[in-house]
Write a protein that holds these residues in place. Structure first.
Motif, PDB file in Angstrom:
ATOM      1  N   THR A   1       1.079 103.122 -24.612  1.00  0.00           N
ATOM      2  CA  THR A   1       1.991 102.225 -25.332  1.00  0.00           C
ATOM      3  C   THR A   1       3.442 102.701 -25.180  1.00  0.00           C
ATOM      4  N   LEU A   2       3.627 103.990 -24.865  1.00  0.00           N
ATOM      5  CA  LEU A   2       4.983 104.558 -24.772  1.00  0.00           C
ATOM      6  C   LEU A   2       5.623 104.287 -23.412  1.00  0.00           C
ATOM      7  N   GLY A   3       4.785 104.065 -22.407  1.00  0.00           N
ATOM      8  CA  GLY A   3       5.268 103.861 -21.044  1.00  0.00           C
ATOM      9  C   GLY A   3       4.128 104.162 -20.097  1.00  0.00           C
ATOM     10  N   ALA A   4       4.348 103.945 -18.809  1.00  0.00           N
ATOM     11  CA  ALA A   4       3.298 104.256 -17.835  1.00  0.00           C
ATOM     12  C   ALA A   4       2.906 105.719 -18.008  1.00  0.00           C
ATOM     13  N   ALA A   5       1.595 105.968 -18.053  1.00  0.00           N
ATOM     14  CA  ALA A   5       1.095 107.339 -18.246  1.00  0.00           C
ATOM     15  C   ALA A   5       0.598 107.848 -16.904  1.00  0.00           C
ATOM     16  N   ASP A   6       1.077 109.019 -16.515  1.00  0.00           N
ATOM     17  CA  ASP A   6       0.799 109.519 -15.173  1.00  0.00           C
ATOM     18  C   ASP A   6       0.272 110.958 -15.273  1.00  0.00           C
TER      19      ASP A   6
ATOM     20  N   LEU B   1       4.847 111.769 -17.889  1.00  0.00           N
ATOM     21  CA  LEU B   1       3.955 112.600 -17.078  1.00  0.00           C
ATOM     22  C   LEU B   1       3.137 113.481 -18.024  1.00  0.00           C
ATOM     23  N   TYR B   2       1.886 113.718 -17.662  1.00  0.00           N
ATOM     24  CA  TYR B   2       1.030 114.558 -18.494  1.00  0.00           C
ATOM     25  C   TYR B   2       0.300 115.554 -17.615  1.00  0.00           C
ATOM     26  N   SER B   3      -0.005 116.738 -18.169  1.00  0.00           N
ATOM     27  CA  SER B   3      -0.851 117.691 -17.446  1.00  0.00           C
ATOM     28  C   SER B   3      -1.544 118.588 -18.449  1.00  0.00           C
TER      29      SER B   3
END
Ligand SMILES: NC(=O)c1ccc[n+]([C@@H]2O[C@H](COP(=O)([O-])OP(=O)(O)OC[C@H]3O[C@@H](n4cnc5c(N)ncnc54)[C@H](OP(=O)(O)O)[C@@H]3O)[C@@H](O)[C@H]2O)c1
Length: 294
Positions: A151-156, A134-136
């Protein structure tokens, strides 16, 4: 187009997995760790080992911070604010929402491009379809680093408020720890009759799997009630009085077996409070509405 170079600060279990994943996906990586010996296997695998945080940062386009906690992040980033300028700083260290906001405010003061992240994965999941991060915070920072982050995983991406990724992380981890707490309680109860923890874990896994679909129904009902001024009456599912009897029986059963019930007692207190304030016939899921502190 060449891949951006990534600096990874922190080579614990998670930082190491992230570094390996970035290398495997064709990214040049430069690594720093407080205990320098942990850079050696990464250097042998093709990463560049940096002796200082400043050296790692200045070699990179994207700086990923995977340290222990908020204090260690600030301790190591504050001295390199000047070096971080013009790079994309992504902090994947677990922090609280307000700590994430504080780091974002510090970054803004120094004119830095900052994105906060939360890893919903264990190290072995990094780079697999089971991994989600998760990103914010700064949307342009997210857009800039997105291909690398994916590349690390689904980016949300959760939104501009830097605390949002962390808030969801904390909420999901809260549910996870409560579930594990339930497992430990069940193991302690079943051990009183000689059941192995492995057997009980298997039983708990099967049972939780069977009742998991209720989560969606509870969520929909809580939203429906919220749109109707919090009205859970009459109960569509189990009411508070029924749940009090059920949870009360669990507490009594644990004690009868000589096992503490202190992991369950807070839930019982909320149910008691609902009953004491005339909500005994309300749906028991209205416990969720009891939790905000006025
Ligand atoms: N492991 C997971 O399943 C998981 C999942 C999601 C999120 N995370 C988060 O990822 C972050 C890293 O976790 P991890 O599993 O890699 O932990 P870890 O294996 O315990 O590694 C901790 C890392 O932090 C460094 N560190 C600790 N205190 C420090 C300080 N004061 N100054 C500088 N470096 C310091 C350690 O350096 P040394 O080698 O010198 O001790 C090491 O690189 C944490 O915020 C964690 O919550 C982990």
């Amino acid at each position: 187009m060449t891949n951006p170079t990534a600096a990874v600060l922190g080579l614990g279990a998670m930082g190491s997995a992230i570094t390996a994943c970035l290398r495997d996906t064709g990214h040049a990586t430069v690594v720093w760790n407080r205990t320098a010996a942990k850079t050696e296997p990464h250097a042998e695998a093709g990463s560049r080992a940096a002796a200082t945080v400043a050296e790692a940062v200045t070699a990179a386009d994207v700086v990923l911070v995977v340290l222990f906690d908020h204090a260690s992040v600030r301790e190591h980033l504050e001295p390199v604010a000047a070096e971080l300028k013009g790079r994309t700083l992504v902090n994947l260290t677990t922090t609280t929402p307000n700590q994430a906001r504080a780091t974002a405010a510090w970054a803004a003061e120094h004119g830095l491009t900052y994105l906060d992240g939360a890893i919903m994965a264990t190290p072995d999941m990094i780079g697999t379809p089971a991994s989600r991060l998760l990103y914010s915070g700064d949307r342009s920072a997210y857009d800039t680093a997105r291909a690398l982050l994916e590349t690390l995983g689904a980016a949300d991406y959760q939104g501009e408020d830097a605390g949002l990724a962390s808030l969801k992380d904390m909420a999901l981890l809260t549910a996870m720890y409560q579930m594990f707490g339930g497992l430990f309680q069940a193991v302690a109860m079943m051990r009183t009759v000689g059941a192995t923890a492995a057997d009980t874990a298997g039983e708990v896994g099967g049972w939780l799997g069977a009742i998991l679909p209720h989560l969606g129904r509870f969520g929909a009902e809580l939203d429906r009630a919220a749109h109707n001024s919090g009205d859970h009456d009459p109960a569509r599912g189990q009411d508070v009085d029924f749940a009090r009897a059920a949870v009360g029986a669990l507490i009594t059963a644990a004690r009868e077996q000589g096992v503490g019930a202190d992991l369950l007692e807070p839930l019982m207190r909320h149910l008691d409070e609902l009953a004491a304030t005339g909500r005994g016939t309300a749906d028991w899921i209205s416990v969720a509405d009891q939790l905000p502190i006025a």
